[in-house]
Motif scaffolding. Structure first.
Motif, PDB file in Angstrom:
ATOM      1  N   VAL A  99       0.858  -1.182   0.000  1.00  0.00           N
ATOM      2  CA  VAL A  99       0.000   0.000   0.000  1.00  0.00           C
ATOM      3  C   VAL A  99       0.892   1.229   0.000  1.00  0.00           C
ATOM      4  N   ASN A 100       0.794   2.014  -1.065  1.00  0.00           N
ATOM      5  CA  ASN A 100       1.523   3.271  -1.167  1.00  0.00           C
ATOM      6  C   ASN A 100       0.534   4.423  -1.050  1.00  0.00           C
ATOM      7  N   ALA A 101       0.989   5.531  -0.529  1.00  0.00           N
ATOM      8  CA  ALA A 101       0.125   6.703  -0.374  1.00  0.00           C
ATOM      9  C   ALA A 101       0.859   7.939  -0.863  1.00  0.00           C
ATOM     10  N   GLY A 102       0.236   8.667  -1.766  1.00  0.00           N
ATOM     11  CA  GLY A 102       0.795   9.933  -2.224  1.00  0.00           C
ATOM     12  C   GLY A 102       0.131  11.081  -1.483  1.00  0.00           C
ATOM     13  N   GLU A 103       0.912  12.073  -1.119  1.00  0.00           N
ATOM     14  CA  GLU A 103       0.380  13.273  -0.473  1.00  0.00           C
ATOM     15  C   GLU A 103       0.894  14.490  -1.223  1.00  0.00           C
ATOM     16  N   TYR A 104       0.113  15.542  -1.226  1.00  0.00           N
ATOM     17  CA  TYR A 104       0.553  16.775  -1.870  1.00  0.00           C
ATOM     18  C   TYR A 104       0.016  17.979  -1.108  1.00  0.00           C
ATOM     19  N   GLN A 105       0.626  19.126  -1.349  1.00  0.00           N
ATOM     20  CA  GLN A 105       0.147  20.391  -0.803  1.00  0.00           C
ATOM     21  C   GLN A 105      -0.533  21.147  -1.924  1.00  0.00           C
ATOM     22  N   ALA A 106      -1.688  21.694  -1.640  1.00  0.00           N
ATOM     23  CA  ALA A 106      -2.420  22.464  -2.644  1.00  0.00           C
ATOM     24  C   ALA A 106      -1.636  23.729  -2.988  1.00  0.00           C
ATOM     25  N   GLY A 107      -1.708  24.131  -4.228  1.00  0.00           N
ATOM     26  CA  GLY A 107      -1.029  25.334  -4.697  1.00  0.00           C
ATOM     27  C   GLY A 107      -2.016  26.474  -4.866  1.00  0.00           C
ATOM     28  N   THR A 108      -1.566  27.524  -5.499  1.00  0.00           N
ATOM     29  CA  THR A 108      -2.378  28.719  -5.707  1.00  0.00           C
ATOM     30  C   THR A 108      -2.259  29.172  -7.151  1.00  0.00           C
ATOM     31  N   VAL A 109      -3.337  29.669  -7.689  1.00  0.00           N
ATOM     32  CA  VAL A 109      -3.338  30.280  -9.010  1.00  0.00           C
ATOM     33  C   VAL A 109      -3.725  31.740  -8.806  1.00  0.00           C
ATOM     34  N   THR A 110      -2.910  32.656  -9.305  1.00  0.00           N
ATOM     35  CA  THR A 110      -3.202  34.081  -9.143  1.00  0.00           C
ATOM     36  C   THR A 110      -3.096  34.798 -10.476  1.00  0.00           C
TER      37      THR A 110
END
Length: 136
Positions: A99-110
């Protein structure tokens, strides 16, 4: 008759876009009772392991890091966790479940919306943005 064990697929190797997360808490739960059987933390490469697991059904839960979101299941090879960070697996006699799990941080569009009075965009510092009343 000789038994051949099938090797599980390898976990995706860390790359510039996939670096291992050290210190993540991972729990192994009984698939029927949801009782926590074992808890571990990921090593420096993000790897973890539960040894001597008897055959049966289990839930693997990954506790996500602060500010992170789980990648949807299936987006990485063997990425199986749901939005809650859990995946159900079955371990066969002598087998291995991955079982692998990917995590990410949300970015921003401006950006800036402006009136191009001369039709020669891009907007220059001398061309101010025009505030328009909201018709909401």
């Amino acid at each position: 008759m000789q038994r051949t064990r099938r090797r599980p697929p390898a976990a995706p190797a860390p790359t510039a876009s996939r670096t291992g997360l050290a210190g993540q808490t991972v729990q192994l739960l009984n698939g029927t009772t949801a009782t926590v059987i074992a808890t571990t933390t990921t090593g420096s490469t993000g790897a973890y392991s539960f040894a001597n697991v008897t055959p049966g059904s289990y839930t693997v839960e990954v506790v996500k890091a602060a500010g992170e979101t789980f990648s949807p299941a299936g987006t990485l090879p063997n990425s199986m966790v749901s939005a809650s960070g859990a995946a159900t697996v079955t371990v066969a006699s002598g087998g291995t479940a991955t079982v692998n799990a990917g995590e990410y941080q949300a970015g921003t569009v401006t950006g800036t919306v402006f009136t191009d009075l001369t039709g020669t965009a891009p907007r220059l510092a001398s061309r101010a943005s025009l505030a328009r009343p909201c018709s909401c």
